[in-house]
Structures are given as structure tokens and as C-alpha cells.
Scaffold this active site. Structure first.
Site, PDB file in Angstrom:
ATOM      1  CD  GLU A 270      -0.807  12.233   9.063  1.00  0.00           C
ATOM      2  OE1 GLU A 270      -1.801  12.916   8.802  1.00  0.00           O
ATOM      3  OE2 GLU A 270      -0.119  11.680   8.188  1.00  0.00           O
TER       4      GLU A 270
ATOM      5  CD  GLU B  19       3.782   7.737   6.118  1.00  0.00           C
ATOM      6  OE1 GLU B  19       3.530   8.682   5.342  1.00  0.00           O
ATOM      7  OE2 GLU B  19       2.971   7.312   6.945  1.00  0.00           O
TER       8      GLU B  19
HETATM    9  O1  G3I Z   1      -8.794   4.463  -5.016  1.00  0.00           O
HETATM   10  C1  G3I Z   1      -9.232   5.614  -5.740  1.00  0.00           C
HETATM   11  C2  G3I Z   1      -9.584   5.249  -7.120  1.00  0.00           C
HETATM   12  O2  G3I Z   1     -10.704   4.387  -7.081  1.00  0.00           O
HETATM   13  C3  G3I Z   1      -9.895   6.507  -7.919  1.00  0.00           C
HETATM   14  O3  G3I Z   1     -10.154   6.180  -9.255  1.00  0.00           O
HETATM   15  C4  G3I Z   1      -8.728   7.476  -7.847  1.00  0.00           C
HETATM   16  C5  G3I Z   1      -9.027   8.776  -8.564  1.00  0.00           C
HETATM   17  O4  G3I Z   1      -8.369   9.849  -7.975  1.00  0.00           O
HETATM   18  O5  G3I Z   1      -8.467   7.760  -6.518  1.00  0.00           O
HETATM   19  C6  G3I Z   1      -8.104   6.603  -5.780  1.00  0.00           C
HETATM   20  O6  G3I Z   1      -7.815   6.972  -4.473  1.00  0.00           O
HETATM   21  C7  G3I Z   1      -6.600   7.632  -4.279  1.00  0.00           C
HETATM   22  C8  G3I Z   1      -5.750   6.802  -3.344  1.00  0.00           C
HETATM   23  O7  G3I Z   1      -4.573   7.516  -3.001  1.00  0.00           O
HETATM   24  C9  G3I Z   1      -5.347   5.459  -3.942  1.00  0.00           C
HETATM   25  O8  G3I Z   1      -4.591   5.676  -5.071  1.00  0.00           O
HETATM   26  C10 G3I Z   1      -6.898   8.977  -3.666  1.00  0.00           C
HETATM   27  O9  G3I Z   1      -7.556   9.789  -4.608  1.00  0.00           O
HETATM   28  C11 G3I Z   1      -5.648   9.624  -3.207  1.00  0.00           C
HETATM   29  O10 G3I Z   1      -5.961  10.801  -2.472  1.00  0.00           O
HETATM   30  C12 G3I Z   1      -4.874   8.671  -2.306  1.00  0.00           C
HETATM   31  O11 G3I Z   1      -3.694   9.310  -1.893  1.00  0.00           O
HETATM   32  C13 G3I Z   1      -2.990   8.683  -0.825  1.00  0.00           C
HETATM   33  C14 G3I Z   1      -2.962   9.627   0.373  1.00  0.00           C
HETATM   34  O12 G3I Z   1      -2.173   9.058   1.409  1.00  0.00           O
HETATM   35  C15 G3I Z   1      -4.354   9.881   0.949  1.00  0.00           C
HETATM   36  O13 G3I Z   1      -4.897   8.698   1.479  1.00  0.00           O
HETATM   37  C16 G3I Z   1      -1.566   8.436  -1.294  1.00  0.00           C
HETATM   38  O14 G3I Z   1      -1.604   7.461  -2.333  1.00  0.00           O
HETATM   39  C17 G3I Z   1      -0.724   7.934  -0.125  1.00  0.00           C
HETATM   40  O15 G3I Z   1       0.619   7.872  -0.530  1.00  0.00           O
HETATM   41  C18 G3I Z   1      -0.837   8.908   1.033  1.00  0.00           C
HETATM   42  O16 G3I Z   1      -0.125   8.391   2.135  1.00  0.00           O
HETATM   43  C19 G3I Z   1      -0.034   9.239   3.280  1.00  0.00           C
HETATM   44  C20 G3I Z   1      -0.017   8.333   4.489  1.00  0.00           C
HETATM   45  O17 G3I Z   1      -1.211   7.569   4.508  1.00  0.00           O
HETATM   46  C21 G3I Z   1       0.112   9.149   5.792  1.00  0.00           C
HETATM   47  N1  G3I Z   1       1.272  10.010   5.745  1.00  0.00           N
HETATM   48  C22 G3I Z   1       1.332  10.908   4.587  1.00  0.00           C
HETATM   49  C23 G3I Z   1       1.269  10.066   3.301  1.00  0.00           C
HETATM   50  C24 G3I Z   1       1.385  10.966   2.084  1.00  0.00           C
HETATM   51  O18 G3I Z   1       0.282  11.829   2.000  1.00  0.00           O
END
Ligand code: G3I
Length: 382
Positions: A172, A291
Site C-alpha cells: 500500500e 487478500e
Molecule cells: O494483537 C493485539 C492483541 O494483543 C490485543 O489484545 C487486541 C485487542 O484489540 O488487538 C490485537 O491486535 C489486533 C490485530 O489485528 C491482531 O489481531 C489489532 O487490534 C487489529 O487492528 C489487527 O487488525 C488487522 C489489520 O490488518 C491491521 O493490522 C487484521 O487482523 C488484518 O486482517 C488486517 O489485514 C490487512 C492487511 O494487513 C493489509 N490489507 C488490508 C487487510 C485488512 O485490513
């Protein structure tokens, strides 16, 4: 928040489907008793991975250690997939809580699962605007940024060298609305510290650390026929052409394909998308759908109707994508409806669970599964 298209979306569905966005209205169906359940029926028990593999295509899905701790999910994952994509475990922010420390335990657990089930492994993502650790801003400066970038890539890629199908090296990096030259995302910490050259530097560092992995530039919002996506396609093509001209070791474009049902029904132009794929292939690059899922937040509540529309969108999109021989891989962002980022990021306003993926939450193959399977079965070998 509901999409502004929501009010018209449902009424547009049958019109759009009839216009070729997912088969005929009869084939997609509008009710739970509709006999069109057959329309995306792929006979036989063969998995998505086997069907894709028969055509020289790799199929897999992104996942997490949390999902794989569910034995039913793990069994389904190993049965349906050939590649395991690290959904979050290899993001720098997830690896590193304190400056320059790394905790690979989650990624190593995923690799261990992959190896024990004869799956290949795919890394997401080395360099992205939104994955730098919390300590980054106070620690990384214009003076040390290049060294930090190279050190991060060398350490992470080097650890898994020889074991990776592919790496999303840069994710991105294009955001035309930020009005930077080349449509690059000016707000990216890497752009601010290193300028546009960080992208090529990242690919060169990744190739040095693992000469065998396919190196991918991964991008979103390339799927629709809208002015914004048009700008994004143009900027991405320019970026890819520049990287190729500079001799950068880049091998593929990753098209994320988080498909929004409303936009797919109203703004997907198969001809325009197909032409974009041809232009990418003409640069000598492979293409991966990295994805894939279908956002159903504004679709009708009835699960069968929703599943039928989602299946139609999968089939339409993949039929177009797989008509381009340079498309060598399809990865869904998750495999079953109970482990999907959409539940958190795009929940339905009626509170019903989202249904964006090929398997339901009992690991049963949905209409979407059959639509994907049928698209693989119909694809030309590559
Ligand atoms: O790991 C922490 C955990 O310790 C905590 O307790 C919890 C509470 O909210 O959060 C956890 O982190 C989360 C993480 O996913 C792991 O589950 C984050 O809040 C959450 O924002 C994160 O979301 C991910 C997102 O990217 C942001 O990184 C999604 O799972 C993941 O599917 C998404 O993937 C992205 C790709 O990287 C890029 N393209 C878009 C795609 C969808 O947004």
C-alpha cells in the site's frame, strides 16, 4: 457506518447480476427456497488447493495462531489450502514490542503448522505505512532509516530464507489522494524518512536476504471502475514500470481484492479490470490475488440470499482474473466466516454475523466455495 450505496444496493442487485456481475438472476437466486443452489456447484470432493493446483495456480489463505488453535478450523485449513499466509504475525508491529527486539513465536508457530501439513508459507508484510512498531517514531531518523529498513528486512527475511513461497515486500505505498509525485503515499513513515527510493531499496534488501522467494508489491483499491481506482491503477502501473526499468528484483503485483459487494455490483467493469491485468503482465510481472474476500455488510439479512450474491461476486471476479495467465495465485483473507477481519472492521448494522468467506463457521462449504472451485475448474492451465 452504512455505505452510501446501501439504500440502492439491494434493488440494484438483480439488475447488476443480470448485467453480468455474477451469473443470471436465476443462477444466483433470491430466496432460501430457490433451486439455484446448483448454479455454483463444483462436483467432487477435491479441495480448492487441488483444483487450483491442477491449473498451475496456488490457492491458500491468511490466518492466525488463534484461528489454528480451533481444531476444526485447522483441519479445514490443511485440507483446503496449499499456502499459509501470515495475516498479522510477520508485521513489524506484531514482531517488535521494544526497539530492535523481535519475537517470532507467532510466525514460527504458523510455519510449524505449514510444514507439518505440507503447505508453503507466504510472508505479509515487510514494509507498510501502518505496520511500524510503536517505538519507531522516537527511534528512527532520516540518518538511520536506511540502515533500519535494511536491518529489519535482512533479519526477518533471512530467518525464513528458502522457506517462503513469496513475500509482500512493500504494501500500500500508493495513495493518489495525498497528491505526492507518482501518487505515492506521502504520509508513510518510510516515504517521509527516505523519499520514494525506499520502495526499490526494500526490494533489493529482500532479494539479498532470500534470492528464492517471489517478491511482491501488494496494493488495495485496484478492483473497481471508479475514478479513484483508475488513478490508483495508473499510479501503480507507473511505479511497477519504474521498478522494472531500474532492474529492481520485483516479481509480482499483489491485488488485495477485499471486494465490497456494493461496489462490485455497481462499479466492476470486467473489461477495464482485464485490461489492467494485461498491462501488469506486459511489464513481465506475475499477478497474485492476495487478500480475497467479499464484504457483505449491506446485503440482505437472509443468509442464503446473501451467500448467493457473495458467490456470484467471487465467480465473476475470479473468472476475469483467472483469464489472465499471469495470475498464478489466489489467497483468501481467512477461510471461514468465524475468523475474519470483517467482523471487527465491517460488521453488519443488523448484528448478524458476516459471511465473507468460502466456509461457514461450521467449516461447511458455502456457495462461495463452489463459486471459487468452479472458477478454478474453468481456468486455463498456466
Ligand atoms: O494483537 C493485539 C492483541 O494483543 C490485543 O489484545 C487486541 C485487542 O484489540 O488487538 C490485537 O491486535 C489486533 C490485530 O489485528 C491482531 O489481531 C489489532 O487490534 C487489529 O487492528 C489487527 O487488525 C488487522 C489489520 O490488518 C491491521 O493490522 C487484521 O487482523 C488484518 O486482517 C488486517 O489485514 C490487512 C492487511 O494487513 C493489509 N490489507 C488490508 C487487510 C485488512 O485490513
Amino acid at each position: 457506518m452504512r455505505c452510501p450505496f446501501a439504500a440502492v444496493a439491494v434493488s440494484m442487485i438483480l439488475i447488476a447480476l443480470a448485467a453480468g456481475c455474477g451469473g443470471t438472476p436465476e443462477s444466483v437466486g433470491t430466496g432460501s427456497t430457490n433451486s439455484s443452489l446448483q448454479s455454483f456447484f463444483a462436483p467432487g470432493d477435491a479441495s480448492l488447493a487441488a483444483r487450483a493446483s491442477a491449473k498451475g495456480i496456488v490457492y491458500g489463505a491468511a490466518t492466525t495462531p488463534n484461528a489454528l488453535a480451533d481444531a476444526r478450523f485447522a483441519t479445514a485449513f490443511a485440507a483446503e489450502c496449499k499456502v499459509l499466509v501470515t495475516e498479522n504475525a510477520l508485521k513489524w508491529r506484531d514482531l517488535s514490542a521494544t526497539p530492535y527486539s523481535y519475537d517470532f513465536s507467532a510466525a514460527d508457530a504458523l510455519l510449524s503448522f505449514a510444514r507439518s501439513h505440507n503447505l508453503t508459507f507466504r510472508g505479509h508484510t515487510l514494509v507498510s505505512h501502518d505496520t511500524v512498531p510503536g517505538w519507531f517514531q522516537a527511534t528512527v531518523t532520516p540518518e538511520n532509516a536506511q540502515q533500519v529498513l535494511r536491518g529489519h528486512i535482512a533479519g526477518v527475511v533471512g530467518r525464513y530464507a528458502g522457506q517462503m513461497h513469496s513475500w509482500d515486500v512493500v504494501n500500500e505505498a500508493v495513495e493518489p489522494s495525498e497528491l505526492e509525485p507518482g501518487g505515492l503515499r506521502g504520509s508513510s513513515p518510510w516515504y517521509r524518512l527516505l523519499g520514494p527510493g525506499y520502495i526499490e531499496q526494500a526490494f533489493r534488501a529482500a532479494a539479498e536476504a532470500d534470492p528464492k522467494a517471489l517478491l511482491v508489491y501488494n496494493e488495495n483499491w485496484l478492483e473497481y471502475d471508479t475514478p479513484y481506482c483508475g488513478q490508483k491503477r495508473g499510479a501503480v502501473l507507473d511505479l511497477l514500470a519504474k521498478l522494472k526499468a531500474a532492474g529492481a528484483p520485483i516479481h509480482a503485483l499483489g491485488i488485495q481484492a477485499h471486494l465490497d459487494a456494493d461496489l462490485m455490483l455497481q462499479n466492476f467493469d470486467a473489461v477495464g479490470f482485464r485490461a489492467f491485468l494485461s498491462k501488469v503482465a506486459a511489464l513481465g510481472l506475475k499477478i497474485m490475488i492476495t487478500e480475497l474476500d467479499v464484504r457483505d455488510r449491506n446485503l440482505p439479512a437472509d443468509a442464503d440470499t446473501r451467500d448467493a450474491i457473495v458467490a456470484g461476486i467471487y465467480h465473476k471476479f475470479l473468472s476475469v482474473a483467472l483469464s489472465e495467465p499471469a495470475v498464478i495465485a489466489v489467497e483468501t483473507w481467512g477461510l471461514s466466516d468465524n475468523y475474519t477481519w470483517n467482523s471487527t472492521y465491517y460488521p453488519r448494522s443488523d448484528g448478524l454475523p458476516v459471511r465473507p468467506l468460502p466456509l461457514d463457521d461450521a467449516m461447511k462449504r458455502k456457495r462461495a466455495w463452489h463459486a471459487i472451485a468452479q472458477a478454478f475448474d474453468s481456468a486455463a492451465p498456466r
